[in-house]
Motif scaffolding. Structure first.
Motif, PDB file in Angstrom:
ATOM      1  N   GLU A 330      13.602  29.435  29.015  1.00 56.89           N
ATOM      2  CA  GLU A 330      12.974  30.405  29.925  1.00 56.89           C
ATOM      3  C   GLU A 330      13.885  31.628  30.106  1.00 56.89           C
ATOM      4  OE1 GLU A 330      13.188  26.886  31.208  1.00 56.89           O
ATOM      5  OE2 GLU A 330      11.517  26.826  29.807  1.00 56.89           O
ATOM      6  N   GLU A 331      15.165  31.342  30.331  1.00 54.51           N
ATOM      7  CA  GLU A 331      16.104  32.454  30.475  1.00 54.51           C
ATOM      8  C   GLU A 331      16.166  33.286  29.215  1.00 54.51           C
ATOM      9  OE1 GLU A 331      19.382  30.344  33.365  1.00 54.51           O
ATOM     10  OE2 GLU A 331      20.074  31.642  31.760  1.00 54.51           O
ATOM     11  N   ALA A 332      16.075  32.597  28.083  1.00 54.54           N
ATOM     12  CA  ALA A 332      16.189  33.295  26.805  1.00 54.54           C
ATOM     13  C   ALA A 332      15.048  34.288  26.633  1.00 54.54           C
ATOM     14  CB  ALA A 332      16.183  32.288  25.666  1.00 54.54           C
ATOM     15  N   GLN A 333      13.874  33.914  27.148  1.00 53.40           N
ATOM     16  CA  GLN A 333      12.723  34.784  26.941  1.00 53.40           C
ATOM     17  C   GLN A 333      12.922  36.165  27.541  1.00 53.40           C
ATOM     18  OE1 GLN A 333       9.438  32.301  28.024  1.00 53.40           O
ATOM     19  NE2 GLN A 333       9.349  31.611  25.906  1.00 53.40           N
ATOM     20  N   GLN A 334      13.579  36.212  28.708  1.00 46.17           N
ATOM     21  CA  GLN A 334      13.794  37.531  29.307  1.00 46.17           C
ATOM     22  C   GLN A 334      14.770  38.342  28.470  1.00 46.17           C
ATOM     23  OE1 GLN A 334      15.416  36.560  33.101  1.00 46.17           O
ATOM     24  NE2 GLN A 334      13.780  35.128  33.567  1.00 46.17           N
ATOM     25  N   LEU A 335      15.806  37.677  27.967  1.00 51.20           N
ATOM     26  CA  LEU A 335      16.842  38.411  27.246  1.00 51.20           C
ATOM     27  C   LEU A 335      16.419  38.815  25.848  1.00 51.20           C
ATOM     28  CD1 LEU A 335      20.355  36.922  27.949  1.00 51.20           C
ATOM     29  CD2 LEU A 335      19.465  39.165  28.482  1.00 51.20           C
ATOM     30  N   GLN A 336      15.533  38.031  25.244  1.00 54.15           N
ATOM     31  CA  GLN A 336      15.238  38.306  23.846  1.00 54.15           C
ATOM     32  C   GLN A 336      14.351  39.527  23.700  1.00 54.15           C
ATOM     33  OE1 GLN A 336      13.177  34.574  23.378  1.00 54.15           O
ATOM     34  NE2 GLN A 336      11.625  35.527  22.134  1.00 54.15           N
ATOM     35  N   PHE A 337      13.686  39.917  24.781  1.00 54.75           N
ATOM     36  CA  PHE A 337      12.762  41.046  24.649  1.00 54.75           C
ATOM     37  C   PHE A 337      13.433  42.336  24.164  1.00 54.75           C
ATOM     38  CE2 PHE A 337      10.362  44.651  26.398  1.00 54.75           C
ATOM     39  CZ  PHE A 337       9.269  44.543  25.561  1.00 54.75           C
ATOM     40  N   PRO A 338      14.541  42.772  24.818  1.00 50.74           N
ATOM     41  CA  PRO A 338      15.158  44.019  24.340  1.00 50.74           C
ATOM     42  C   PRO A 338      15.569  43.952  22.872  1.00 50.74           C
ATOM     43  CG  PRO A 338      16.421  43.045  26.151  1.00 50.74           C
ATOM     44  CD  PRO A 338      15.184  42.252  26.015  1.00 50.74           C
ATOM     45  N   VAL A 339      15.976  42.780  22.430  1.00 47.81           N
ATOM     46  CA  VAL A 339      16.398  42.640  21.037  1.00 47.81           C
ATOM     47  C   VAL A 339      15.194  42.739  20.091  1.00 47.81           C
ATOM     48  CG1 VAL A 339      17.376  41.010  19.390  1.00 47.81           C
ATOM     49  CG2 VAL A 339      18.441  41.302  21.613  1.00 47.81           C
ATOM     50  N   THR A 340      14.053  42.311  20.600  1.00 48.97           N
ATOM     51  CA  THR A 340      12.861  42.290  19.753  1.00 48.97           C
ATOM     52  C   THR A 340      12.194  43.662  19.656  1.00 48.97           C
ATOM     53  OG1 THR A 340      12.622  40.064  20.627  1.00 48.97           O
ATOM     54  CG2 THR A 340      10.847  40.843  19.265  1.00 48.97           C
ATOM     55  N   ILE A 341      12.571  44.591  20.568  1.00 52.14           N
ATOM     56  CA  ILE A 341      11.914  45.907  20.585  1.00 52.14           C
ATOM     57  C   ILE A 341      11.934  46.606  19.214  1.00 52.14           C
ATOM     58  CG2 ILE A 341      12.134  48.268  21.499  1.00 52.14           C
ATOM     59  CD1 ILE A 341      12.629  47.042  24.218  1.00 52.14           C
ATOM     60  N   PRO A 342      13.090  46.660  18.519  1.00 48.42           N
ATOM     61  CA  PRO A 342      13.064  47.330  17.208  1.00 48.42           C
ATOM     62  C   PRO A 342      12.072  46.688  16.241  1.00 48.42           C
ATOM     63  CG  PRO A 342      15.320  46.844  17.871  1.00 48.42           C
ATOM     64  CD  PRO A 342      14.441  46.204  18.877  1.00 48.42           C
ATOM     65  N   LEU A 343      11.933  45.371  16.321  1.00 45.30           N
ATOM     66  CA  LEU A 343      10.976  44.692  15.436  1.00 45.30           C
ATOM     67  C   LEU A 343       9.550  45.106  15.772  1.00 45.30           C
ATOM     68  CD1 LEU A 343      12.284  41.018  15.095  1.00 45.30           C
ATOM     69  CD2 LEU A 343      12.083  42.745  13.330  1.00 45.30           C
ATOM     70  N   ILE A 344       9.286  45.196  17.086  1.00 44.11           N
ATOM     71  CA  ILE A 344       7.944  45.603  17.493  1.00 44.11           C
ATOM     72  C   ILE A 344       7.700  47.046  17.060  1.00 44.11           C
ATOM     73  CG2 ILE A 344       6.449  46.002  19.484  1.00 44.11           C
ATOM     74  CD1 ILE A 344       8.006  43.670  20.851  1.00 44.11           C
ATOM     75  N   ALA A 345       8.742  47.883  17.201  1.00 43.06           N
ATOM     76  CA  ALA A 345       8.614  49.275  16.781  1.00 43.06           C
ATOM     77  C   ALA A 345       8.246  49.347  15.300  1.00 43.06           C
ATOM     78  CB  ALA A 345       9.923  50.022  17.042  1.00 43.06           C
ATOM     79  N   CYS A 346       8.827  48.453  14.511  1.00 41.10           N
ATOM     80  CA  CYS A 346       8.488  48.411  13.082  1.00 41.10           C
ATOM     81  C   CYS A 346       6.989  48.215  12.896  1.00 41.10           C
ATOM     82  CB  CYS A 346       9.192  47.243  12.395  1.00 41.10           C
ATOM     83  SG  CYS A 346      10.928  47.531  12.101  1.00 41.10           S
ATOM     84  N   MET A 347       6.433  47.277  13.660  1.00 38.43           N
ATOM     85  CA  MET A 347       5.019  46.989  13.507  1.00 38.43           C
ATOM     86  C   MET A 347       4.186  48.191  13.918  1.00 38.43           C
ATOM     87  SD  MET A 347       4.948  44.172  12.137  1.00 38.43           S
ATOM     88  CE  MET A 347       3.231  43.671  12.176  1.00 38.43           C
ATOM     89  N   VAL A 348       4.682  48.916  14.944  1.00 42.32           N
ATOM     90  CA  VAL A 348       3.909  50.062  15.435  1.00 42.32           C
ATOM     91  C   VAL A 348       3.856  51.166  14.372  1.00 42.32           C
ATOM     92  CG1 VAL A 348       3.846  51.872  17.182  1.00 42.32           C
ATOM     93  CG2 VAL A 348       4.407  49.532  17.831  1.00 42.32           C
ATOM     94  N   VAL A 349       4.988  51.433  13.734  1.00 47.19           N
ATOM     95  CA  VAL A 349       4.993  52.547  12.784  1.00 47.19           C
ATOM     96  C   VAL A 349       4.539  52.121  11.386  1.00 47.19           C
ATOM     97  CG1 VAL A 349       6.844  53.715  14.018  1.00 47.19           C
ATOM     98  CG2 VAL A 349       7.400  52.264  12.064  1.00 47.19           C
TER      99      VAL A 349
END
Lengths: 435, 310
Positions: A330-349
């Motif tokens: 559960e704790e990990a889920q909050q922290l992993q979000f900022p790290v995942t942002i670049p990956l999500i950005a990849c999907m967006v572009v």
């Protein structure tokens, strides 16, 4: 080295033997295939011939529309990429007609009611109500059970458009045959030009194949990165880590784990590649014309494991550090979000990169180490970028990776022994200085 | 005399908090050594440095007569306070994996694992997953993992916690057997009765410092026969008399008391008989528990004094 190998082997064997691995190996290609095929398949309506009635007080116009519709064949729209070609292909005569058409010349309310009832009772699939002033207003209404079937509606509207145009042309003194010729289709093929020469490519395939590969690399990088994180959390929360540290250094533990999971990922990718090669012909037949013209540079096959590894290792380090810092999923889920942002950005572009892989945005995303493994790979699937760009992106990625390993292994080594309260960022920064 | 482990003025701090401060002791080859201390005294921090999980800020650790190196870890067995095994793996696979990390071949690790599981009365569980086992069973498996590679030196952090009496006996017998084979054992614990029965030497740490160190018999003897064990029925107002009693641990009908300096045990008996029926009266060496509490209390006071002077 022996310790890293032992940890790698355990991690590998446990994962490869798991049901999740088998499921993922089989399901992901199926899902990717479905993601590509379903939207196009769904767009093609049922294969049965549609029964339509044309209602117009103008008998000549109605007959003309009927003529146009009866010329259309099922085959024409089975491949949406050929929607715009109306020339019957050589074998078209053998295929079923798309429409069976009847004509009514007395538009009145009673007729409308009757047709509506037939439509409702499934005796009719649609009727086209052409306004009396259609010649000037170019307006008509098409009634059908399924208003969202745009293929059917567009076929009907095309028939009407041709019929109207023919009539208007002949009113201006153009013969019917000549008018038909004038209204004939234009045939635009897209041709991709790159260094190796020009290849005929098909718009749909050229989009969907890179998109499928994009999804593949995105899903594998993310999934395997998260495997590492979960594995770290598991060892930490089950306290195995303390036992292991009686034999191995934290760095050996982290390295063995990350490499072990990488080996699992590469195994999976190899299985996919071998399967894809083996099924080659079959797979192509299944996918049909859609992929036939999609052109892939042969180097893509080699770039996939390379960029998977770069992307995976980058994120695995980050996820390992997160796993070490937290106490639970559960704790990990909050922290992993900022790290995942670049990956999500990849999907967006990604979509716009596939459409035009040469914009400056595509360039910078394919250089930035946190997005380059995915975006550079996607660019390569569309059209091979200059070699220097690939080399620079890989080099930048490796340098970043080196720094990340140094940084995250320091966080990891302290984090795995800390239980209880989640540390704050300043505390984590302090850990980096501990020896 | 050869020393298996030597700590020489080791110190470890985390920011301002000093976990281990100037700690020195030696463990002789073949002895059972008890590392004692209240919670947060620095036991686990010291142990982690002995096993190379963390490095001391200063001071030296020697194992088997040589400065600490990771290679010597293959001859050290470690049972951490926080037990841990891979829950989804079978017991025997866990043991093979951990044995291999200590340098065994998989075949040898398996052979020894099965032998030890037999001995720990867990043979039939060998193929079960760890999560199917009770806490006590997991603890025994953990112990097996620590001794599988036949280390010359074993570091056991709280080995008896969570064991039922029957399992405790099995474990104690195993420890004594290992001692007979000439192995050196260090264990940390709060359980003074175990220490009194098993240990040859002890080190009591408090606030990161060693406050009591040496051969257990000598340590106890140095306190002299200054304690009284008394079974009684009735009341004992004498416990409040500072000329007779300097401290006591009263259980209602049994009391352990420390005699005040110069107090005569016969006078204590006479006073006790005035207010209660005495069932048993014995002048003894203080129990380790008394020494423990007494020393910890004393160092607490010293600390307070030091602070007020500072």
């Amino acid at each position: 080295m022996r310790n890293i190998w032992l940890i790698l082997r355990r991690e590998y064997l446990v994962r490869v033997r798991s049901k999740a691995f088998v499921l993922f190996t089989v399901l992901l290609p199926l899902l990717m295939g479905a993601a590509v095929l379903l939207p196009t398949k769904l767009a093609i309506h049922s294969s049965s011939t549609r029964r339509v009635t044309i209602v117009s007080s103008d008998a000549t116009l109605a007959a003309a529309v009927r003529g146009e519709l009866e010329e259309m064949r099922m085959s024409e729209d089975e491949d949406p990429s050929r929607k715009l070609k109306s020339t019957p292909s050589p074998d078209a005569k053998s295929k079923k007609p798309a429409f069976v058409v009847s004509v009514e010349n007395t538009p009145n309310d009673a007729l409308k009611e009757r047709l509506t009832a037939e439509l409702r009772d499934n005796k009719l699939d649609g009727f086209l109500w052409i306004a009396p002033d259609a010649m000037t207003s170019r307006k008509a209404v098409y009634y059908s059970r399924n208003g969202s079937d745009f293929v059917e509606a567009s076929q009907v509207s095309r028939g009407l458009r041709f019929a109207l145009s023919e009539q208007q042309l002949s009113a201006r003194g153009v013969g019917t045959a000549e008018a038909k010729k004038l209204l004939g289709p234009v045939d635009v093929d897209t041709v991709k030009v790159d260094k190796s020469g020009s290849n005929k490519s098909n718009g749909m395939g050229a989009f969907f194949l890179p998109f499928a590969l994009l999804m593949m690399i995105y899903v594998t990088v993310l999934t395997y990165g998260l495997y590492v994180m979960r594995s770290v959390i598991e060892e930490k929360s089950s306290r195995v880590v303390e036992v292991l540290l009686g034999s191995v250094t934290p760095f050996e533990l982290m390295a063995g784990k990350i490499l072990g999971v990488a080996a699992v990922g590469l195994t999976q990718i190899s299985i996919w590649m071998v399967a894809a090669t083996a099924m080659g012909a079959g797979a192509m037949a299944m996918v049909g014309d859609l992929m036939k013209d999609a052109h892939l540079d042969p180097a893509v096959k080699f770039l996939f494991p390379v960029y998977f590894l770069l992307g995976y290792l980058t994120y695995a380090c980050l996820y390992a550090a997160i796993g070490a810092v937290v106490n639970s999923d559960e704790e990990a889920q909050q922290l992993q979000f900022p790290v995942t942002i670049p990956l999500i950005a990849c999907m967006v572009v990604a979509t716009s990169v596939i459409r035009d892989p040469n914009t400056s945005m595509a360039f910078w995303f394919s250089m930035f180490p946190l997005t380059s493994p995915i975006i550079m790979f996607v660019r390569a699937t569309v059209s091979m970028p200059p070699v220097w760009q690939i080399v620079v992106s890989i080099a930048l990625s490796l340098v970043t990776l080196y720094g990340l390993v140094w940084l995250t292994s320091r966080i990891y080594r302290v984090g795995i022994l800390m239980y209880g309260k989640r540390p704050t960022l300043p505390e984590i920064l302090k850990w980096i200085k501990y020896s | 005399m050869a020393y298996t482990l030597e700590l020489d003025r080791i110190r470890k701090s985390f920011d301002e908090f000093v976990a281990v401060d100037d700690l020195s002791f030696q463990i002789r080859e073949g002895e059972i050594f008890g590392l004692l201390g209240p919670n947060g005294a620095g036991k686990t921090s010291s142990i982690r440095m002995m096993i190379g999980i963390t490095l001391p800020d200063s001071g030296e650790i020697r194992i088997f007569g040589e400065p600490f190196s990771r290679r010597s870890l293959e001859r050290v067995g470690y049972l951490p306070e926080e037990r841990g095994l891979y829950k989804k793996m079978s017991i025997v696979d866990n043991l093979i994996f951990l044995g291999c990390l200590k340098g065994l071949t998989p075949a040898e690790a398996e052979r020894r694992a099965r032998h030890w599981l037999e001995r720990m009365e867990l043979a039939e569980w060998a193929g079960s997953k760890v999560e199917e086992l009770s806490k006590g069973m997991q603890q025994k498996v953990q112990f097996v993992a620590a001794v599988l590679h036949e280390p010359g030196f074993m570091i056991l952090d709280e080995p008896f916690s969570g064991l039922d009496p029957a399992s405790s006996v099995v474990l104690k017998d195993a420890l004594l057997d290992l001692k007979k084979q000439g192995k050196t054992i260090l264990f940390s614990t709060h359980r003074m009765d175990t220490v009194e029965r098993l240990c040859d030497s002890i080190c009591l740490v408090n606030r990161g410092r060693s406050v009591l160190l040496g051969n257990l018999r000598e340590v106890k003897a140095s306190y002299g026969r200054s304690s009284v064990q008394l079974e009684y029925e009735g009341a004992l107002p004498l416990l409040q008399d500072p000329t007779l009693v300097s401290g006591s641990n009263d259980f209602g009908n049994y009391v352990e008391l420390r005699l005040a300096k110069g107090a005569d045990p016969q006078r204590v008996l006479a006073e006790a008989m005035k207010t209660s029926t005495v069932r048993r009266f014995e002048v003894v060496e203080p129990s380790l528990e008394e020494i423990f509490i007494d020393t910890v209390e004393k160092t607490k006071v010293e600390k307070v004094v030091a602070v007020t002077h500072a």
